[in-house]
Scaffold this motif. Structure first.
Motif, PDB file in Angstrom:
ATOM      1  N   ALA A  47      33.700  37.848  41.532  1.00  0.00           N
ATOM      2  CA  ALA A  47      34.798  37.969  40.580  1.00  0.00           C
ATOM      3  C   ALA A  47      36.000  38.658  41.225  1.00  0.00           C
ATOM      4  CB  ALA A  47      34.348  38.742  39.342  1.00  0.00           C
ATOM      5  N   SER A  48      35.751  39.596  42.132  1.00  0.00           N
ATOM      6  CA  SER A  48      36.839  40.273  42.840  1.00  0.00           C
ATOM      7  C   SER A  48      37.628  39.278  43.668  1.00  0.00           C
ATOM      8  CB  SER A  48      36.285  41.377  43.754  1.00  0.00           C
ATOM      9  OG  SER A  48      35.657  42.391  42.995  1.00  0.00           O
ATOM     10  N   ARG A  49      36.939  38.327  44.247  1.00  0.00           N
ATOM     11  CA  ARG A  49      37.616  37.320  45.068  1.00  0.00           C
ATOM     12  C   ARG A  49      38.509  36.426  44.218  1.00  0.00           C
ATOM     13  NH1 ARG A  49      37.315  35.655  50.168  1.00  0.00           N
ATOM     14  NH2 ARG A  49      37.746  33.489  50.685  1.00  0.00           N
ATOM     15  N   ALA A  50      38.074  36.178  42.976  1.00  0.00           N
ATOM     16  CA  ALA A  50      38.843  35.313  42.086  1.00  0.00           C
ATOM     17  C   ALA A  50      39.897  36.078  41.293  1.00  0.00           C
ATOM     18  CB  ALA A  50      37.896  34.590  41.129  1.00  0.00           C
ATOM     19  N   ALA A  51      39.923  37.402  41.433  1.00  0.00           N
ATOM     20  CA  ALA A  51      40.897  38.205  40.688  1.00  0.00           C
ATOM     21  C   ALA A  51      42.318  37.786  41.054  1.00  0.00           C
ATOM     22  CB  ALA A  51      40.696  39.688  40.991  1.00  0.00           C
ATOM     23  N   PRO A  52      43.246  37.824  40.101  1.00  0.00           N
ATOM     24  CA  PRO A  52      44.631  37.417  40.373  1.00  0.00           C
ATOM     25  C   PRO A  52      45.216  38.152  41.577  1.00  0.00           C
ATOM     26  CG  PRO A  52      44.294  37.732  38.024  1.00  0.00           C
ATOM     27  CD  PRO A  52      43.055  38.212  38.689  1.00  0.00           C
ATOM     28  N   ALA A  53      45.975  37.420  42.377  1.00  0.00           N
ATOM     29  CA  ALA A  53      46.563  37.998  43.585  1.00  0.00           C
ATOM     30  C   ALA A  53      47.544  39.126  43.268  1.00  0.00           C
ATOM     31  CB  ALA A  53      47.264  36.906  44.392  1.00  0.00           C
ATOM     32  N   THR A  54      48.012  39.197  42.026  1.00  0.00           N
ATOM     33  CA  THR A  54      48.954  40.245  41.628  1.00  0.00           C
ATOM     34  C   THR A  54      48.288  41.611  41.533  1.00  0.00           C
ATOM     35  OG1 THR A  54      48.524  39.644  39.316  1.00  0.00           O
ATOM     36  CG2 THR A  54      50.470  38.682  40.364  1.00  0.00           C
ATOM     37  N   LEU A  55      46.964  41.639  41.508  1.00  0.00           N
ATOM     38  CA  LEU A  55      46.236  42.899  41.379  1.00  0.00           C
ATOM     39  C   LEU A  55      45.781  43.365  42.757  1.00  0.00           C
ATOM     40  CD1 LEU A  55      44.027  42.049  38.252  1.00  0.00           C
ATOM     41  CD2 LEU A  55      46.274  43.155  38.324  1.00  0.00           C
ATOM     42  N   GLY A  56      46.313  44.497  43.190  1.00  0.00           N
ATOM     43  CA  GLY A  56      45.968  45.031  44.497  1.00  0.00           C
ATOM     44  C   GLY A  56      44.660  45.798  44.487  1.00  0.00           C
ATOM     45  N   THR A  57      44.285  46.278  45.665  1.00  0.00           N
ATOM     46  CA  THR A  57      43.034  47.015  45.825  1.00  0.00           C
ATOM     47  C   THR A  57      43.001  48.260  44.942  1.00  0.00           C
ATOM     48  OG1 THR A  57      42.785  46.245  48.105  1.00  0.00           O
ATOM     49  CG2 THR A  57      41.574  48.230  47.477  1.00  0.00           C
ATOM     50  N   GLU A  58      44.152  48.939  44.810  1.00  0.00           N
ATOM     51  CA  GLU A  58      44.192  50.160  43.999  1.00  0.00           C
ATOM     52  C   GLU A  58      43.877  49.874  42.537  1.00  0.00           C
ATOM     53  OE1 GLU A  58      46.646  49.076  45.847  1.00  0.00           O
ATOM     54  OE2 GLU A  58      46.921  50.520  47.483  1.00  0.00           O
ATOM     55  N   VAL A  59      44.407  48.772  42.026  1.00  0.00           N
ATOM     56  CA  VAL A  59      44.159  48.420  40.619  1.00  0.00           C
ATOM     57  C   VAL A  59      42.702  48.023  40.423  1.00  0.00           C
ATOM     58  CG1 VAL A  59      44.791  46.859  38.744  1.00  0.00           C
ATOM     59  CG2 VAL A  59      46.550  47.702  40.306  1.00  0.00           C
ATOM     60  N   LEU A  60      42.167  47.222  41.350  1.00  0.00           N
ATOM     61  CA  LEU A  60      40.766  46.816  41.262  1.00  0.00           C
ATOM     62  C   LEU A  60      39.852  48.041  41.333  1.00  0.00           C
ATOM     63  CD1 LEU A  60      40.720  43.648  43.562  1.00  0.00           C
ATOM     64  CD2 LEU A  60      40.748  43.734  41.062  1.00  0.00           C
ATOM     65  N   GLY A  61      40.193  48.978  42.222  1.00  0.00           N
ATOM     66  CA  GLY A  61      39.395  50.185  42.357  1.00  0.00           C
ATOM     67  C   GLY A  61      39.435  51.049  41.109  1.00  0.00           C
ATOM     68  N   PHE A  62      40.634  51.183  40.526  1.00  0.00           N
ATOM     69  CA  PHE A  62      40.784  51.997  39.315  1.00  0.00           C
ATOM     70  C   PHE A  62      39.899  51.479  38.195  1.00  0.00           C
ATOM     71  CE2 PHE A  62      42.917  52.455  35.158  1.00  0.00           C
ATOM     72  CZ  PHE A  62      42.868  53.842  35.034  1.00  0.00           C
ATOM     73  N   PHE A  63      39.969  50.192  37.925  1.00  0.00           N
ATOM     74  CA  PHE A  63      39.173  49.634  36.839  1.00  0.00           C
ATOM     75  C   PHE A  63      37.686  49.555  37.193  1.00  0.00           C
ATOM     76  CE2 PHE A  63      43.382  48.256  35.462  1.00  0.00           C
ATOM     77  CZ  PHE A  63      43.305  48.569  34.109  1.00  0.00           C
ATOM     78  N   GLY A  64      37.398  49.395  38.489  1.00  0.00           N
ATOM     79  CA  GLY A  64      36.001  49.396  38.905  1.00  0.00           C
ATOM     80  C   GLY A  64      35.334  50.735  38.633  1.00  0.00           C
ATOM     81  N   PHE A  65      36.009  51.824  38.984  1.00  0.00           N
ATOM     82  CA  PHE A  65      35.440  53.153  38.750  1.00  0.00           C
ATOM     83  C   PHE A  65      35.470  53.514  37.272  1.00  0.00           C
ATOM     84  CE2 PHE A  65      35.664  53.654  43.294  1.00  0.00           C
ATOM     85  CZ  PHE A  65      34.625  54.529  43.570  1.00  0.00           C
ATOM     86  N   LEU A  66      36.443  52.991  36.542  1.00  0.00           N
ATOM     87  CA  LEU A  66      36.469  53.217  35.105  1.00  0.00           C
ATOM     88  C   LEU A  66      35.229  52.607  34.444  1.00  0.00           C
ATOM     89  CD1 LEU A  66      38.559  54.708  33.377  1.00  0.00           C
ATOM     90  CD2 LEU A  66      39.525  52.486  32.756  1.00  0.00           C
ATOM     91  N   CYS A  67      34.775  51.489  35.002  1.00  0.00           N
ATOM     92  CA  CYS A  67      33.558  50.847  34.500  1.00  0.00           C
ATOM     93  C   CYS A  67      32.340  51.750  34.693  1.00  0.00           C
ATOM     94  CB  CYS A  67      33.319  49.521  35.225  1.00  0.00           C
ATOM     95  SG  CYS A  67      34.485  48.229  34.799  1.00  0.00           S
ATOM     96  N   ILE A  68      32.351  52.542  35.768  1.00  0.00           N
ATOM     97  CA  ILE A  68      31.231  53.446  36.023  1.00  0.00           C
ATOM     98  C   ILE A  68      31.166  54.524  34.946  1.00  0.00           C
ATOM     99  CG2 ILE A  68      30.188  55.017  37.695  1.00  0.00           C
ATOM    100  CD1 ILE A  68      31.688  53.524  39.886  1.00  0.00           C
ATOM    101  N   VAL A  69      32.324  55.002  34.499  1.00  0.00           N
ATOM    102  CA  VAL A  69      32.363  55.972  33.398  1.00  0.00           C
ATOM    103  C   VAL A  69      31.738  55.357  32.150  1.00  0.00           C
ATOM    104  CG1 VAL A  69      33.842  57.355  31.895  1.00  0.00           C
ATOM    105  CG2 VAL A  69      34.417  57.110  34.325  1.00  0.00           C
ATOM    106  N   VAL A  70      32.122  54.115  31.864  1.00  0.00           N
ATOM    107  CA  VAL A  70      31.566  53.414  30.698  1.00  0.00           C
ATOM    108  C   VAL A  70      30.062  53.278  30.832  1.00  0.00           C
ATOM    109  CG1 VAL A  70      31.547  51.238  29.424  1.00  0.00           C
ATOM    110  CG2 VAL A  70      33.706  52.162  30.279  1.00  0.00           C
TER     111      VAL A  70
END
Length: 294
Positions: free
Chosen positions: A173-196
């Motif tokens: 899914a990370s590979r298919a993520a929109p090109a407008t979303l950089g590594t920082e944005v992917l990382g932010f939401f990825g770690f936010l998922c860990i909190v959830v």
């Protein structure tokens, strides 16, 4: 889902280097989390780890001027990514805490097989019989190490299997993520998922919050810093080069994880462990040599 990534031999080599570096750091992160699990409940580790990682990536995004709450965050690949991120992190942290680090690490090495299969199914990548044979050889090495009929395998190992499937889905899914979303944005939401994931597990487990001593605080803090860097490198790897060339280097995590299990936790290796490891390393090196050949 559609991949936005252009591939060539040089990109495959760079992506593979990113992947190996990420796996070394992830193995160290796993060891620190296992150390913290001796005194902290699993849900609390997840919440602290996720909150810390989210703060790291939010800061990085702000420094780069990147928007955290872009409309593309609501895209289908990102929704799929969130689901698999929660499943992968929750079950693998449980596996790290409740089973030997070396066993959990070994089971995780099945991830490339599912990632490559997903790349062929969803992205239309061509995977020739030679690379499929090499990947299957690596999987045989994993089975040799696990020893399904031996003492090292238990029902708890299913936790690592579920975590592995979650990570495979997350990477695709990370590979298919929109090109407008950089590594920082992917990382932010990825770690936010860990909190959830931690809060959800708290509702199920019901364990109260525990006091954080200095040593455990250092374990968690170290895991946050190292895990954030590893996560960034993984996202770079999955968005650089061809999935079928880069993903198999997840196998390198086995070497780092087993080494830490032996040194830090006194876990023992036997002959079958060495045989399986040799099969996995050989398959990874062969895939690198084959490159884009099919």
């Amino acid at each position: 889902m559609i991949s936005h990534i252009k591939t060539d031999p040089r990109s495959n080599l760079i992506g593979s280097a990113f992947m190996i570096s990420a796996m070394a750091l992830f193995a160290l992160e796993d060891a620190l989390i296992k150390g913290a699990s001796a005194t902290l409940p699993i849900w609390q580790i997840l919440v602290l780890f996720g909150a810390g990682g989210s703060a790291v990536f939010a800061t990085a995004a702000l420094l780069r001027g990147a928007r955290l709450f872009h409309i593309d965050v609501l895209s289908r690949p990102m929704k799929v990514r969130v689901l698999f991120e929660i499943l992968g992190r929750l079950f693998f942290v449980l596996a790290i805490a409740l089973t030997p680090l070396s066993v959990a690490t070994v089971i995780l090495q099945a991830t490339p097989l599912f990632v490559v299969a997903g790349a062929a199914l969803f992205f239309g990548e061509t995977v020739g019989w030679r690379r499929w044979s090499a990947i299957l050889t690596g999987l045989i090495g994993v089975v040799v190490i696990i020893q399904p009929t031996g003492e090292g395998f238990s029902a708890l190992s299913i936790l690592a299997v579920l975590g592995m499937l979650g990570f495979a889905g997350r990477d695709l899914a990370s590979r298919a993520a929109p090109a407008t979303l950089g590594t920082e944005v992917l990382g932010f939401f990825g770690f936010l998922c860990i909190v959830v994931a931690g809060l959800v597990f708290r509702l199920w487990e019901g364990t109260p919050i525990a006091a954080l001593d200095l040593q455990t605080g250092l374990y968690v803090g170290g895991a946050i810093v190292i895990g954030s860097l590893a996560y960034a490198l993984l996202m770079k790897a999955m968005r650089t080069g061809e999935v079928s060339s880069v993903a198999p280097f997840r196998y390198s995590r086995l070497l780092f994880g087993v080494a830490l299990g032996v040194v830090a936790f006194g876990e023992r290796l036997d002959g079958t462990m060495w045989i399986g490891t040799a099969l996995i390393v050989a398959s990874g090196l062969y895939i690198l040599w084959r490159g884009r050949q099919v």
